[in-house]
Design a protein around this motif. Structure first.
Motif, PDB file in Angstrom:
ATOM      1  N   UNK A  46       5.171  -9.006  -0.182  1.00  0.00           N
ATOM      2  CA  UNK A  46       4.198  -9.311  -1.232  1.00  0.00           C
ATOM      3  C   UNK A  46       2.927  -9.873  -0.622  1.00  0.00           C
ATOM      4  N   UNK A  47       3.084 -10.777   0.360  1.00  0.00           N
ATOM      5  CA  UNK A  47       1.919 -11.366   1.033  1.00  0.00           C
ATOM      6  C   UNK A  47       1.065 -10.276   1.669  1.00  0.00           C
TER       7      UNK A  47
ATOM      8  N   UNK B 162       1.038  -7.125   1.049  1.00  0.00           N
ATOM      9  CA  UNK B 162       0.466  -6.238   0.021  1.00  0.00           C
ATOM     10  C   UNK B 162      -0.815  -6.825  -0.560  1.00  0.00           C
ATOM     11  N   UNK B 163      -0.784  -8.155  -0.860  1.00  0.00           N
ATOM     12  CA  UNK B 163      -1.974  -8.813  -1.399  1.00  0.00           C
ATOM     13  C   UNK B 163      -3.129  -8.761  -0.400  1.00  0.00           C
ATOM     14  N   UNK B 164      -2.805  -8.985   0.850  1.00  0.00           N
ATOM     15  CA  UNK B 164      -3.845  -8.956   1.887  1.00  0.00           C
ATOM     16  C   UNK B 164      -4.436  -7.553   2.010  1.00  0.00           C
TER      17      UNK B 164
ATOM     18  N   UNK C 231      -3.549 -11.021  11.141  1.00  0.00           N
ATOM     19  CA  UNK C 231      -3.856 -12.317  10.546  1.00  0.00           C
ATOM     20  C   UNK C 231      -2.578 -13.101  10.244  1.00  0.00           C
ATOM     21  N   UNK C 232      -1.517 -12.367   9.906  1.00  0.00           N
ATOM     22  CA  UNK C 232      -0.267 -13.046   9.609  1.00  0.00           C
ATOM     23  C   UNK C 232       0.296 -13.719  10.864  1.00  0.00           C
ATOM     24  N   UNK C 233       0.088 -13.076  11.991  1.00  0.00           N
ATOM     25  CA  UNK C 233       0.630 -13.617  13.228  1.00  0.00           C
ATOM     26  C   UNK C 233       1.925 -12.950  13.630  1.00  0.00           C
TER      27      UNK C 233
ATOM     28  N   UNK D 135       6.933 -14.744  12.070  1.00  0.00           N
ATOM     29  CA  UNK D 135       6.959 -15.482  10.804  1.00  0.00           C
ATOM     30  C   UNK D 135       8.367 -15.563  10.259  1.00  0.00           C
TER      31      UNK D 135
ATOM     32  N   UNK E 243      10.240 -18.097  12.286  1.00  0.00           N
ATOM     33  CA  UNK E 243       9.856 -19.472  11.973  1.00  0.00           C
ATOM     34  C   UNK E 243      10.434 -19.899  10.632  1.00  0.00           C
TER      35      UNK E 243
END
Lengths: 882, 113
Positions: A29-30, A32-34, A55-57, A62, A65
């Protein structure tokens, strides 16, 4: 709070499988929004997605983490390591079993000895608030404590001391005959002031203690064990009555079973008010007598006052009360100590004994730990290849160390638990040793919380220490050589390997242990050959105390003579006699005697009462004069003495017909008998004087009762019941106690050498086994590492027997170094233990010569199998297997 | 590595809570963009570091989450402040103001005489 909440959620996350789809969906979802934003800004879908991921890294990072946060990673790593350990232990079960057993033996021995320390040195009496209850004694300046109080001194102390909220007193131990609920039984109890149970804040099981108005009343408090054994734990027992030495007493309370008296060693079973007790003891001294010391005193500290503050008051208080002290005790001081602790005079010996034992068992544990360390070391070395590969693949050295440490910790904890179980068995076994004392004592051991904690700590410390070396070895394999399969830690030219050092240390400690064991075994052997001076086979005894039933002196004499006469005619009985206390009971009465008319210093003499036939029944030879016969009860006093007395008092003269003077009058010597042991096995011959029973009872009473001694040529067991019934036929209310054969009685006199020999023998044996297992392990490992070299040697012409000799020599060299190190240490320690040895020198030649020989022999045996393995190496095989 | 991360995670948590206080419920991406904007584009960290921080706040009970639909008509997980979270914002903000005030005195050009 917050921390706990998050910890709890992370724990749940670790345990239950995660719904990782939830976060994946969130990530998707993240992104997709980006991507939407990117496309809105004009980028293509692919470009937008690329930028979003950058940008997410990184998705995986992720995800990782997030996962790290939602679980407890360290817990999962630990569980994984745990599983790895279990797996490796299952692959090498011998190593695990030997390790666990070794640690179990070491920890078990420590737990057992520590339970003794816990019981005799650390334990507080089961009273309320033990830390503020003090025992008060009297001691001369600089002298070991403690003497008892007289009544006037107790009253003075109680009135004038300011540091205490209450003071109570009690008389140690006196005997009574309890009857009314079954066969009469002799029990021991204490006389206490009425505030005793208040001062001790005793948590009563039933009922109450005494109240102030009951100082002369016939009331009694029973112990829980007596309540259970004699009264079947009757819940309505309070306010019932019971007969004590013929008098009716009302039961007012029951004390808890853990309480046997403040001293914790004497086993008191009942308590009556002090003045009531005085009225029951014939010939008791008047309470106002300044010179009779018979009271023990306990005091409760006032709230807020410390032991030091109270002690500071004792010196001025002693000065104030100086005029009440008896003349013989001028310059004495009150001394305070925690109630229930051993009085300083006795505690010294006990503490030394226990300290020695602790040192020994720590030594055993050290040997065991060295063994396990060796084993783990060998394991670590054989896994070098695996460790090197892991390192190359990115594992940290810490994680490698962690695995080895965890393994050693697990082995130690498992060994510790098994050790505690072993110590439970051992403490039960120790209870079978009856401490020889004429009064009842309670020396039962229990494995309590303190012991368990100690064992746990010992196991953990053990595990951490012995895992340290192998852990280091595992985490530092010489990478290049390990990957090649070589033994990275056995660099050529290296003379001392860590394992070799460990083994030498082990064997050295075993030398020390075995030397101590040898000494104590020899001590036991020599003590068993001690000539006690009288017969022990075919002799059986029982004791009675008719005075407890209110018999007068004359009636007692008649009773005892009737008892003897009837015993004499029993089938199988050769001779019967009465005495007060049998020989080798630890001591009885002593008086000082002088030659009548001379002013020499009095010779301290042990006193015993005897009827005619006493010496015959015990096989004591009469060397001069004659036995007791028909001396008139109220006639002039006569006595029979032993050879030592005769030689000390009348050297070079015939003692028969001579007179000696004691506190009870003048005695004419009518006979001399051979020397016998009187108090303990290890004593030198001492003067003994025997007085006729009928004469003695006119002015004195035996505190411990009277003993019937019977000699039979047949079986002593067959006489047990008939003798008991004999007593009851004369008076069914008279209690019979201490019925045992003379052999059993003597056995308890061997208590100390037996105990020491058993304890040190067991430890020595364990230490030896452990050290030899260690030696075998090292030799075995060394051979298995050197098969290549041996193959070359044999290919070059070495014979198998010379190879065998080479291995044996290597092993023996280790043992020789160990003996050189351990022998002087053993020599030194032997000197310290000389006070515990009977009849042998601490530097006993036999022991110190035998131990090295024994060790070398057994070491040869331990090295034989590896040597044999070396000798049977097939050079073709080893040279082929590169 | 450890200390910097802790300090950063602490400030990030405060930023998240403050943003939620001002803006109401938000989803992860929205929070990331908003924090970036508020800091004047000075903070250019990876958006991925936000998610462990959000998880920690949720575990500690300062925020709660539920699935919903975003402005873009997509499914998204929304986070909102709890009562404890609201209290925590006030408290942490006051602490930070105090810290910066003290530091400012030390770092000012004249310093204290």
């Amino acid at each position: 709070m917050r921390f706990l909440r998050s910890f709890w959620m992370r724990l749940r996350g670790s345990i239950s499988p995660q719904k990782s789809d939830d976060f994946s969906a969130e990530l998707e979802s993240h992104i997709a929004h980006h991507v939407d934003d990117g496309m809105r800004a004009g980028l293509s879908a692919d470009e937008a997605r690329r930028r979003a991921l950058i940008r997410l890294g990184g998705t995986e990072q992720t995800r990782q983490a997030h996962r790290d946060r939602s679980t407890l990673p360290w817990l999962e790593v630990l569980v994984l390591d745990f599983r790895t350990c279990l797996r490796s232990m299952r692959k090498h079960p011998t190593v695990a079993v030997v390790a666990i057993l070794s640690i179990a033996l070491g920890v078990g021995a420590n737990a057992t000895i520590f339970s003794m320390v816990s019981r005799f040195v650390l334990q507080a009496p089961p009273v309320g608030e033990p830390s503020t209850l003090l025992a008060v004694g009297i001691a001369g300046k600089g002298e070991p404590c403690c003497n008892s109080f007289s009544v006037p001194l107790y009253d003075g102390f109680r009135a004038q001391s300011k540091s205490f909220s209450a003071v109570a007193a009690y008389f140690d131990l006196f005997a009574a005959s309890i009857s009314g609920n079954g066969a009469p039984q002799r029990v021991w109890g204490q006389g206490v002031t009425t505030n005793f149970f208040d001062v001790t804040e005793m948590p009563m099981v039933l009922g109450r203690g005494f109240i102030a108005s009951e100082s002369r009343a016939p009331v009694v408090v029973l112990s829980e064990s007596l309540w259970r054994s004699r009264f079947q734990a009757d819940p309505h027992i309070v306010s019932n009555t019971v007969q004590l030495s013929g008098r009716t007493f009302t039961i007012v309370g029951i004390t808890p079973s853990a309480f046997h008296g403040v001293d914790q060693i004497l086993d008191a079973q009942f308590w009556i008010p002090l003045n009531t007790m005085v009225s029951m003891i014939p010939d008791a001294p008047p309470p106002s007598d300044r010179n009779s010391h018979w009271l023990n005193v306990v005091a409760r500290l006032r709230p807020g006052i410390t032991l030091d503050q109270a002690s500071a008051e004792m010196e001025p208080l002693s000065a104030d009360l100086a005029n009440i002290f008896p003349d013989s005790d001028k310059g004495f001081l009150f001394s305070l100590r925690k109630a229930g602790s051993l009085p300083p005079r006795e505690s010294g010996v006990v503490k030394i004994f226990l300290a020695a034992l602790m040192a020994v068992v720590l030594l055993v544990l050290a040997i065991a730990a060295a063994n396990v360390a060796n084993l783990l070391f060998a394991q670590a070395l054989s896994r070098q290849r695996e460790m090197a590969v892991r390192l190359a693949l990115g594992a940290t050295r810490t994680s490698l160390r962690r695995i080895v440490l965890l393994e050693s910790l697990l082995l130690s904890l498992a060994g510790g638990m098994l050790g505690v179980a072993l110590s439970l068995a051992a403490t039960r076994g120790l209870a079978a040793f009856h401490f020889p004392a004429p009064v009842p004592i309670d020396v039962s051991l229990a494995v309590g919380g303190r012991v368990l904690l100690y064992s746990f700590v010992a196991s953990v410390v053990c595990g951490m220490l012995l895992g340290a070396g192998p852990a280091w070895a595992a985490s530092h394999p010489r990478l290049a050589r390990a990957l090649k399969g070589e033994d990275a830690l056995a660099s050529p030219g290296r003379r001392f390997s860590l394992r070799g050092v460990l083994v030498v240390t082990q064997v050295a400690m075993a030398v020390i242990l075995l030397s101590m064991t040898g000494l104590f075994l020899r001590s036991l052997q020599s003590s068993s050959m001690i000539d006690i001076g009288f017969r022990s086979n075919g002799v059986t005894m029982l004791s009675v105390d008719p005075r407890l039933n209110g018999y007068s002196a004359q009636r007692t004499v008649d009773f005892l003579q009737q008892l003897r006469n009837r015993a004499q005619v029993l089938p199988g009985v050769d001779e019967a006699a009465i005495t007060d206390v049998p020989l080798l009971s630890g001591g009885n009465r002593t008086d000082g005697f002088t030659v009548a008319g001379k002013g020499d210093p009095p010779v301290p003499t042990d006193l015993y009462m005897a009827t005619p036939g006493y010496f015959r029944s015990l096989g004591i030879p009469l060397v001069n004069g004659h036995d007791f016969g028909n001396e008139a009860t109220n006639g002039s006093k006569v006595a029979i003495v032993n050879r030592d007395f005769a030689e000390k008092m009348f050297p070079n003269t015939n003692p028969i017909g001579q007179h000696v003077k004691g506190p009870n009058g003048i005695f004419e010597i009518i006979g001399v008998v051979g020397d016998t042991k009187s108090r303990t096995l290890g004593e030198e011959p001492r003067p003994i004087l025997f007085r006729p029973l009928n004469q003695t009872l006119t002015y004195e009473n035996s505190f411990m009762g009277y003993t019937l001694i019977v000699h039979t040529k047949g079986s002593t067991a067959a006489l047990t019941e008939p003798l008991r019934r004999l007593v009851y036929s004369l008076d069914p209310a008279v209690a019979v106690f201490n019925q045992e054969t003379m052999n059993a009685h003597i056995r308890s006199a061997y208590f100390l050498p037996r105990l020491a020999a058993t304890l040190f023998g067991t430890m020595g044996f364990i230490g030896l086994v452990l050290a030899l297992v260690g030696l075998y392990g090292v030799m075995n490992y060394s051979v298995s590492r050197r098969t290549h070299e041996i193959g070359i040697r044999m290919a070059l012409g070495a014979q198998s027997h010379s190879v065998r000799r080479m291995i044996l020599r290597q092993g023996l060299r280790l043992v020789a170094i160990a003996i050189v190190l351990g022998w002087p240490a053993a020599w030194f320690l032997a000197k310290l233990s000389s006070s515990f040895l009977y009849g042998i020198e601490p530097h006993d030649a036999l022991t110190f010569a035998a131990v090295p020989v024994l060790l070398i022999t057994i070491a040869l045996i331990a090295c034989w199998i590896p040597a044999q393995r070396a000798a049977s190496v097939d050079p073709m095989e080893t040279l082929r297997a590169e | 590595m450890g200390e910097k991360t802790d300090v950063w995670q602490g400030t990030l948590a405060l930023m998240v809570l403050r943003t939620l206080e001002l803006m109401g419920p938000q989803h992860g991406y929205g929070l990331a963009r908003r924090i970036e904007q508020t800091s004047g584009e000075l903070l250019a960290v990876n958006y991925g570091t936000l998610y462990p921080a959000l998880l920690k706040l949720e575990q500690e009970g300062y925020i709660r989450s539920r699935w919903g639909v975003s402005d873009n008509n997509r499914k998204a997980k929304f986070y909102e402040l709890t009562k404890a979270g609201a209290k925590q914002v006030r408290k942490a903000a006051a602490e930070w103001e105090q810290t910066t005030a003290i530091l400012a005195r030390f770092l000012s050009p004249q310093g204290e005489s």
